[in-house]
Design an enzyme around this catalytic site. Structure first.
Site, PDB file in Angstrom:
ATOM      1  N   GLY A   1      32.393  38.421  41.238  1.00 55.36           N
ATOM      2  CA  GLY A   1      32.576  37.026  40.869  1.00 55.36           C
ATOM      3  C   GLY A   1      34.020  36.644  41.103  1.00 55.36           C
TER       4      GLY A   1
ATOM      5  CD  GLN B   1      39.591  35.993  39.000  1.00 58.94           C
ATOM      6  OE1 GLN B   1      38.428  35.609  39.097  1.00 58.94           O
ATOM      7  NE2 GLN B   1      39.937  37.259  39.181  1.00 58.94           N
TER       8      GLN B   1
ATOM      9  CB  CYS C   1      39.508  41.746  36.553  1.00 57.87           C
ATOM     10  SG  CYS C   1      39.954  40.023  36.815  1.00 57.87           S
ATOM     11  CG  LEU C   2      38.532  40.753  42.648  1.00 51.32           C
ATOM     12  CD1 LEU C   2      37.957  39.603  43.462  1.00 51.32           C
ATOM     13  CD2 LEU C   2      38.686  41.997  43.517  1.00 51.32           C
TER      14      LEU C   2
ATOM     15  CG  HIS D   1      34.927  39.351  33.987  1.00 53.67           C
ATOM     16  ND1 HIS D   1      35.614  40.502  33.672  1.00 53.67           N
ATOM     17  CD2 HIS D   1      35.631  38.765  34.995  1.00 53.67           C
ATOM     18  CE1 HIS D   1      36.679  40.593  34.446  1.00 53.67           C
ATOM     19  NE2 HIS D   1      36.712  39.549  35.263  1.00 53.67           N
ATOM     20  CD  GLU D   2      33.982  36.190  37.533  1.00 53.60           C
ATOM     21  OE1 GLU D   2      34.965  35.470  37.807  1.00 53.60           O
ATOM     22  OE2 GLU D   2      34.002  37.421  37.694  1.00 53.60           O
TER      23      GLU D   2
ATOM     24  CG  HIS E   1      38.784  34.994  35.156  1.00 54.24           C
ATOM     25  ND1 HIS E   1      39.998  35.625  35.053  1.00 54.24           N
ATOM     26  CD2 HIS E   1      37.926  35.907  35.688  1.00 54.24           C
ATOM     27  CE1 HIS E   1      39.882  36.872  35.495  1.00 54.24           C
ATOM     28  NE2 HIS E   1      38.638  37.071  35.876  1.00 54.24           N
TER      29      HIS E   1
HETATM   30 NI    NI Z   1      37.986  38.855  36.760  1.00 52.68          NI
END
Ligand code: NI
Length: 191
Positions: free
Chosen positions: A49, A54, A102-103, A144-145, A148
């Site tokens: 995702g 981000q 997470c990226l 999680h998304e 953000h």
């Molecule tokens: Ni993430």
């Protein structure tokens, strides 16, 4: 389309609470182009995702997609879903201790307690209503998304800092036990 740079932990803008998107903004060529870029960036980075936050765009837009993901090979398939202005309701108190990555937190994973049955209301990228119950590991990915978009990383919700691990150490010491738990969750919920 373009690959956008992904901000990493410590970047102050990752803490910004994103703004709701109006129908007019969503319909604009500029936002539609951004959504294409968000999807391309997520795929390029092998993310499950990616949230607009981000890539430092503070609108409530995120994408989720899981195909054969090399970062998370145990995750069940999730077709590409773009969520705009998502609102989540927890359907019960059942939680799963998810080992998240997470990226925006390169190289590190950690354990977060996520609800396993949620209801999600949102728009898709065309402004159509999404109104769905989401369960299991997929529900964890969604939460999680959404975090953000509220300026939160999984690091903010880690239940025990002692669970933090590099991906190498995860694979060496924690992978098998976690994947067994994750597969049991998926078997229970079908996702
Ligand atoms: Ni993430």
């Amino acid at each position: 389309m373009a690959i956008l740079p992904i901000a990493t932990v410590g970047h102050p803008e990752l803490k910004i609470v994103a703004k709701e998107v109006t129908r007019e903004e969503l319909a604009s060529a500029e936002v539609q182009q951004f959504i294409d870029d968000l999807i391309e960036t997520m795929r390029h980075a092998n993310g499950a995702g990616l949230a607009a936050t981000q890539v430092l765009r503070h609108q409530r837009i995120c994408a989720v997609e899981v195909e054969n993901n090399p970062r998370y090979p145990y995750k069940p398939r999730v077709p590409l879903t773009v969520l705009v202005n998502p609102v989540v309701t927890f359907l019960d108190d059942d939680k799963f201790d998810n080992m998240e990555g997470c990226l925006s937190v390169p190289g590190i994973r950690g354990q977060v307690a996520r609800n396993t049955r949620i209801h999600v209301k949102a728009w898709d990228r065309f402004g159509n209503d999404i109104d769905a119950e989401v369960r299991g590991l997929t529900a964890c990915t969604y939460q999680h998304e959404f975090d953000h978009l509220d300026g939160l990383l999984f690091l903010d919700k880690v239940t025990d800092p002692g669970t933090l691990t590099t991906w190498d150490s995860f694979n060496q010491f924690h992978h098998d036990a976690f994947v067994a738990r994750a597969k049991a969750l998926v078997a229970k919920h079908g996702s």
